[in-house]
Scaffold this active site. Structure first.
Site, PDB file in Angstrom:
ATOM      1  N   GLU A  50       3.051   6.898   6.750  1.00 11.27           N
ATOM      2  CA  GLU A  50       4.460   6.611   7.087  1.00 11.27           C
ATOM      3  C   GLU A  50       5.296   6.463   5.815  1.00 11.27           C
ATOM      4  O   GLU A  50       6.410   6.980   5.718  1.00 11.27           O
ATOM      5  CB  GLU A  50       4.525   5.335   7.927  1.00 11.27           C
ATOM      6  CG  GLU A  50       5.933   4.804   8.185  1.00 11.27           C
ATOM      7  CD  GLU A  50       6.024   3.305   8.011  1.00 11.27           C
ATOM      8  OE1 GLU A  50       6.975   2.839   7.348  1.00 11.27           O
ATOM      9  OE2 GLU A  50       5.147   2.588   8.546  1.00 11.27           O
ATOM     10  N   HIS A  51       4.755   5.756   4.825  1.00  7.40           N
ATOM     11  CA  HIS A  51       5.467   5.611   3.554  1.00  7.40           C
ATOM     12  C   HIS A  51       5.672   6.956   2.867  1.00  7.40           C
ATOM     13  O   HIS A  51       6.750   7.243   2.354  1.00  7.40           O
ATOM     14  CB  HIS A  51       4.682   4.675   2.624  1.00  7.40           C
ATOM     15  CG  HIS A  51       4.965   3.228   2.820  1.00  7.40           C
ATOM     16  ND1 HIS A  51       5.483   2.424   1.839  1.00  7.40           N
ATOM     17  CD2 HIS A  51       4.823   2.432   3.913  1.00  7.40           C
ATOM     18  CE1 HIS A  51       5.627   1.184   2.300  1.00  7.40           C
ATOM     19  NE2 HIS A  51       5.222   1.162   3.562  1.00  7.40           N
TER      20      HIS A  51
END
Length: 419
Positions: A50-51
C-alpha cells in the site's frame, strides 16, 4: 438514489451512488486482500505494498502522484486492514475522471523503484516503532495475537520489523500476482458522479486485467488466551475479547446493540459504573468487531496499576448484571446510536463509497439502508440479554500492558463470570 452495480467481463465490480446535491465525490478501489491473506513469511507485505503504490508508477513520479490531485484541491489516501486494502480519493465533481486515472495508475502500475523501496522501508520501520511506543495501540495487536494464535488473522498488520527489513521488490510483485485479481477488486464511487462514464473509464483501465489469484485466507479459529507485559508506565492498559459473530452472521446487530449498551458511550453501563461512579479510569469502552467468519466483542480500559485488579473484576460484574438487568430503555438508546451513526455517515460521499464497497465484498449487493435499519430495529431486549449471558461462557482472551503485575488471570475472571 439507489446504488448501481456493474460487473466487467473479467469479474471487476463497480458500484456507484449518485448524490446530485453534492459538489464533490469520493472514489476508490477496495482490494479484498489484507493482513489475513499473508503467509507467515509475508507478514506486513500488504501494508508495505500500500505504501509503495504512492512511490512511483510507469507514468508518474512520487511527487507527481502527490501533486496531481492536490493541484485541484482533492486528496488521495489508502489504508490496509486485515481483510481489505483500499486506495481512495475525494475530489470535486469535475475531477472524478482524474481521480480514477490516478487510482488506477497506482494500483496497476507501481514500479517498486529500489531506491524508493528503501526510503519507504525506513518510514514503515518508524511507523512500527511509533506503534510500539503507543500502549493503547499495541495492546490491541497483542490481544489479536492472543485471540488468534499462530494464525494470519492474529498477526499485526504492520508486520514485525525483521520481516519488513527483508522484503524485496520481487516479494511485493509476488503478492500482487497472488491477490490483485479483478474479481477481488471493487471500484466504488459516491457523490456527484456519472455511473455510465465511470463504468466506461473503469473498463478502459481495469478491463484488461486477467484473473490470476485466489483467496488464500485460512478459516479463523478463535482460540483465546492471555498476554501480559509488565512495564513501568503511567497507566495500566486492560483489554478483554470474547468470541462474537462474523459480519455475515444474523446475530451481528444483536452484538453491536449489546456492546453499545454495555460500553458504547457516556451513558453506557461500563462508563457510568466504572468511570463516573467509581472513578477507576478515564477511558473505558466496548465495541463489536467482525470479520468474514468470526468476530470479537472487545472491552478496553486504561487505569492505574493499583486499580487494575478492581477494574477488571468490576468489569466482569457489570457484564453479569447487564445480562440480567439490561433494560428496554438501554436497548432503545443503543439502537438509536447505531442508526444515527449509519444515517449520519450516509451524508458523506466517503462513507457511502466505503459502505457500498464493503457490502459488495460481503454480500455481492448493497442492502438498502432501510433494510439495515429494520434489522437493527428487530433486535430485542431478550436477544441482547441472551447475547451478554452467552459471551461469558464463550472463548475469551485478555491482554494487559503496564503496571499490571497484580491483575487477575483470565481464568480467574472466567470463574468470576460463572459464579
Amino acid at each position: 438514489m439507489s446504488p448501481r452495480i456493474h460487473t466487467l467481463p473479467n469479474g471487476f465490480r463497480i458500484v456507484t451512488e449518485l448524490q446530485p446535491s453534492m459538489q464533490s465525490a469520493s472514489i476508490g478501489v477496495w482490494v479484498l486482500a489484507g493482513g489475513r491473506h499473508e503467509r507467515v513469511e509475508q507478514n506486513g507485505i500488504a501494508h508495505f505494498l500500500e505504501h509503495m503504490a504512492f512511490k512511483g508508477t510507469e507514468r508518474r513520479t512520487p511527487l507527481q502522484i502527490a501533486e496531481v490531485l492536490e493541484n485541484v484541491g482533492g486528496y488521495l489516501n489508502a489504508y490496509t486492514s486485515r481483510e481489505v486494502t483500499a486506495y481512495y480519493a475525494r475530489v470535486l465533481k469535475d475531477d472524478v475522471s482524474l481521480a480514477l486515472d490516478v487510482i488506477g495508475d497506482i494500483v496497476l502500475n507501481p514500479i517498486f523503484d529500489p531506491r524508493e523501496l528503501e526510503v519507504e522501508r525506513g518510514v514503515i520501520l518508524s511507523e512500527i516503532g511509533q506503534a510500539l511506543d503507543t500502549p493503547d495501540d499495541v495492546i490491541f495487536d497483542w490481544l489479536q495475537e492472543a485471540t488468534f494464535p499462530k494464525q494470519a488473522l492474529g498477526r499485526t498488520i504492520l508486520g514485525p520489523a525483521e520481516r519488513v527489513r527483508s522484503f524485496s521488490r520481487d516479494d511485493l510483485a509476488g503478492f500482487v500476482e497472488e491477490h490483485y485479481s479483478p474479481e477481488r477488486m471493487v471500484l466504488s464511487a459516491a457523490g456527484n458522479i456519472d455511473h455510465d462514464r465511470i463504468v466506461a473509464e473503469a473498463a478502459e483501465i481495469f478491463g484488461g486485467l486477467k484473473s490470476h489469484g485466489r483467496d488464500h485466507a485460512d478459516p479463523a479459529r478463535f482460540e483465546g488466551g492471555e498476554f501480559r507485559k509488565v512495564k513501568k508506565l503511567e497507566q495500566a492498559h486492560f483489554t478483554l475479547a470474547f468470541e462474537g459473530p462474523g459480519y455475515r452472521d444474523e446475530d451481528i446487530y444483536i452484538a453491536q446493540t449489546a456492546t453499545t449498551a454495555l460500553g458504547g458511550g457516556m451513558s453506557s453501563r461500563l462508563f457510568q459504573e466504572l468511570r463516573e461512579k467509581r472513578g477507576l479510569c478515564y477511558t473505558i469502552y466496548a465495541q463489536s468487531g467482525a470479520y468474514a467468519d468470526t468476530g470479537m466483542t472487545t472491552i478496553y480500559a486504561g487505569t492505574s496499576g493499583d486499580q487494575v485488579g478492581e477494574l477488571a473484576e468490576l468489569t466482569i460484574d457489570e457484564m453479569k448484571r447487564a445480562a440480567d438487568e439490561m433494560t428496554l430503555v438501554e436497548v432503545d438508546r443503543a439502537r438509536a446510536q447505531i442508526k444515527a451513526g449509519l444515517l449520519m455517515g450516509m451524508e458523506s460521499p466517503s462513507s457511502r463509497a466505503e459502505r457500498n464497497a464493503r457490502m459488495i465484498g460481503i454480500w455481492g449487493r448493497v442492502p438498502a439502508v432501510e433494510e439495515t435499519v429494520r434489522r437493527i430495529d428487530a433486535v430485542t431486549l431478550d436477544g441482547v440479554r441472551d447475547f451478554l449471558a452467552k459471551i461469558g461462557t464463550s472463548r475469551a482472551s485478555m491482554a494487559l500492558y503496564g503496571p499490571v503485575k497484580g491483575a487477575p488471570d483470565l481464568a480467574d475472571l472466567r470463574e468470576r463470570f460463572a459464579a
